[in-house]
Design an enzyme around this catalytic site. Structure first.
Site, short mmCIF file in Angstrom:
data_model
loop_
_atom_site.label_atom_id
_atom_site.label_comp_id
_atom_site.label_asym_id
_atom_site.label_seq_id
_atom_site.Cartn_x
_atom_site.Cartn_y
_atom_site.Cartn_z
CE LYS A 1 49.92 44.74 37.29
NZ LYS A 1 50.14 43.29 37.40
CD GLU B 1 35.78 45.79 29.80
OE1 GLU B 1 36.94 46.27 29.73
OE2 GLU B 1 35.54 44.59 29.65
N GLY C 1 46.55 41.28 38.97
CA GLY C 1 45.26 41.93 39.20
C GLY C 1 44.37 41.17 40.16
NE ARG C 2 45.05 35.16 38.11
CZ ARG C 2 45.75 35.59 37.05
NH1 ARG C 2 45.36 36.73 36.45
NH2 ARG C 2 46.79 34.93 36.60
CD GLU D 1 42.26 36.77 34.85
OE1 GLU D 1 42.71 37.53 35.73
OE2 GLU D 1 41.47 37.12 33.96
CG HIS E 1 16.04 25.67 48.95
ND1 HIS E 1 14.99 24.96 49.49
CD2 HIS E 1 16.82 26.04 50.00
CE1 HIS E 1 15.11 24.94 50.82
NE2 HIS E 1 16.20 25.60 51.15
CE LYS F 1 41.01 42.33 28.32
NZ LYS F 1 42.13 42.71 29.21
O1 LIG Z 1 43.29 46.52 36.38
P1 LIG Z 1 43.20 46.53 34.88
O2 LIG Z 1 44.53 46.71 34.21
O3 LIG Z 1 42.15 47.48 34.39
O4 LIG Z 1 42.73 45.04 34.45
C1 LIG Z 1 41.50 44.58 34.88
C2 LIG Z 1 41.39 43.08 34.58
O5 LIG Z 1 41.41 42.89 33.17
C3 LIG Z 1 42.20 41.89 32.58
O6 LIG Z 1 41.41 41.44 31.54
C4 LIG Z 1 42.65 40.71 33.41
O7 LIG Z 1 41.99 39.53 32.96
C5 LIG Z 1 42.38 40.84 34.87
O8 LIG Z 1 43.33 40.05 35.56
C6 LIG Z 1 42.47 42.29 35.29
O9 LIG Z 1 42.28 42.40 36.70
#
Ligand SMILES: O=P(O)(O)OC[C@H]1O[C@H](O)[C@H](O)[C@@H](O)[C@@H]1O
Length: 545
Positions: free
Chosen positions: A204, A210, A265-266, A351, A382, A510
């Site tokens: 997004k 990463e 995002g989530r 989150e 188990h 970060k």
């Molecule tokens: O989709 P992006 O901008 O790469 O973000 C990826 C993810 O990283 C962030 O750290 C947020 O905690 C997430 O809510 C998000 O989905």
């Protein structure tokens, strides 16, 4: 004391809680308990009768929801008000699955046409890839998709692809790369053909370390195979709300699927972030996924609170967090295809509701988001069910199971169901000392030994669970199920007066990580930070324990 804990409903719940009888008694007293505390909607049977609730408690929970203006807050979300107050954004993942004729405005502009245009772009792309119209740089048909993304740009597509494996069309295989640990991408690229592999880069922000690092490595993998720079346009597409950064990175503008800042995002798998799912199951099935979520939206937006599945789930969960001191809650999916769902709900809920100040920024005097965890049944029985049954922690459980398996085989599904239902029954009724002792009656143990062993075998019971049954796991029921948990999370955040839609807590790590990265090289002796961090950095730099 906060407005919430001072409310008459909260006070009444607090004083009523100690009077609630053991569930064994509640079931004995009221043969109609299941009928009164179960609900059918959106293809689900929702059984909430195995909870530490009586009529009074339920009534007070609904009163608490009303005193927190939950109905008005639900309306505000669907209407596109900027309820994400710290980022001044609307929260409109519901618009992603709304009817194409809907009129949902953000800053005065109806956003539905752009959502529909993006769905159309996705549909065409899926058709082109499936039919071979879209080919790799050497003219070969695409065989493998590699999805690169993390967090909300990864987990939704990942678990939905896994859950809907019976619906894959067979055109493509799919691999998910999220972690910056090179092992993730190295292992996933093993055996793939650069000529027939398509990378779907999802970010997004288009600034997640990463994802950018993995995408650069993927591009290098393609070019190292002998492909020209121009081949990138045939092997990379991107989903982002930051189009300028994506084109600057080298993604062809025509290969960019937009997303918007009013989608968290989530909460984004219904957007073009769900492209890997659509590529795997086909676009008609992807529309079914959206339709399932839309059905749950309709239920959530229209049903009275006491007949509203997300509201009941949210309030019952809050009941344990705030009135029983429960710190964690478990999601148990009695379906192998749903094995990834607990992790998705974990991300969604933790989150969203892992917050400690209210909308005004004031410290809270009550508990908020629980620790969500879980896994597939019967495996958990188990592993960790011992603690859920006999541990000192109260861990409310959600059991989720389809009535029909995609793979009917002899006794398997009946045994799965018997375990699912047996577990909820054992959690509810437990086993008394007298029952334990009776089980030892014929053992060769002495009376003193029987007494001790019986005490060890006592199970307190009164351990709450919800059970959600569906006819079968399909794109539609999966869509409704995920939307159910999205709205459950919303309900809790609304009652707790927190912002469920920002995530300021993920930033510091970060930023500090970037500062550490600058210190990581073999010739460097770092002394810039605290003694521990310096020592860890120097251990890494020296490559010596
Ligand atoms: O989709 P992006 O901008 O790469 O973000 C990826 C993810 O990283 C962030 O750290 C947020 O905690 C997430 O809510 C998000 O989905």
């Amino acid at each position: 004391m906060s407005h919430l804990t001072e409310s008459s409903a909260w006070q009444a719940l607090s004083s009523h809680q100690p009077s609630i009888k053991h569930m064994r008694e509640l079931f004995k007293e009221d043969p109609q308990r299941f009928e009164k505390m179960s609900l059918k909607s959106c293809g689900f049977l929702f059984d909430y009768s195995k909870n530490r609730l009586d009529d009074k408690a339920l009534e007070l929970l609904i009163e608490l929801a009303n005193s927190a203006n939950l109905p008005a807050k639900i309306k505000a979300m669907f209407a596109g008000e900027a309820i994400n107050t710290t980022e001044n954004r609307a929260v409109l993942h519901t618009a992603l699955r709304a009817d194409s004729n809907a009129d949902i405005r953000v800053n005065g502009e109806n956003i539905v046409p752009e959502v529909q245009q993006t769905l159309a772009k996705m549909e065409q792309f899926v058709a082109d890839v499936h039919q071979g119209t879209w080919k790799g740089h050497t003219g070969k048909t695409i065989t493998d998709i590699v999805s690169i993304g993390i967090g909300g740009s990864f987990l939704g597509p990942k678990i939905a692809s896994q859950a809907l494996r019976p619906f894959w069309t067979g055109h493509l295989n799919c691999h998910f790369v999220a972690n910056v640990d090179a092992t993730s991408i190295v292992e996933k690229l093993k055996g793939l053909d650069p000529e027939t592999t398509l990378f779907v880069m999802s970010s997004k922000s288009f600034s997640t370390q990463e994802t950018l690092t993995n995408t650069l490595s993927a591009r290098k993998w393609l070019l190292d195979s002998g492909a020209e720079q121009s081949a990138v346009a045939k092997h990379f597409v991107a989903i982002t709300s930051n189009v300028p950064k994506a084109t600057e990175f080298g993604i062809d503008a025509n290969n960019i699927f937009p997303m918007w800042d009013w989608v968290g995002g989530r909460y984004s798998m219904w957007s073009a972030i769900g492209l890997p799912v659509a590529l795997l199951i086909g676009f008609n099935a992807f529309r079914e996924l959206l339709a399932g979520a839309a059905e749950m939206d309709e239920h959530f937006a229209t049903q009275p609170l006491e007949q509203n599945m997300p509201v009941l789930m949210g309030m019952i969960s809050l009941w344990y967090s705030n009135f029983y001191g429960s710190q964690s809650q478990v999601v148990l999916t009695y379906d192998h295809y749903l094995r990834g769902l607990p992790a998705y709900i974990q991300q969604l809920d933790m989150e969203s509701n892992g917050k400690s100040v209210n909308l005004a920024g004031d410290e809270l005097d009550y508990t908020t988001g629980p620790i969500i965890w879980g896994g597939e049944g019967t495996n958990g029985q188990h592993a960790y069910h011992q603690l859920i049954h006999q541990g000192t922690a109260l861990i409310p459980a959600d059991f989720i199971m389809p009535l029909n398996s995609h793979n009917p085989l002899g006794e398997h599904h009946a045994q799965l169901a018997s375990n699912c239902f047996g577990q909820t029954q054992a959690l509810m009724q437990g086993r008394t000392y007298e029952e334990s002792l009776a089980e030892l009656a014929n053992s060769s143990l002495s009376d003193a030994e029987k007494d001790v062993i019986a005490k060890h075998k006592v199970m307190p019971g009164n351990r709450p669970s919800n059970t959600i049954l569906m006819d079968k796991l399909t794109p539609k029921t999966l869509g409704s199920l995920i939307a159910l948990y999205e709205h459950r999370t919303f309900v809790q955040g609304a009652i707790w007066d927190i912002n469920s839609f920002d995530q300021w807590g993920v930033e510091l790590g970060k930023v500090l990580g970037v500062n550490v990265l600058a210190e990581l090289n073999p010739s460097n002796q770092c002394n810039k930070f605290d003694a521990s961090t310096n020592a860890l950095i120097n251990c890494f730099n020296s490559n010596q324990i």
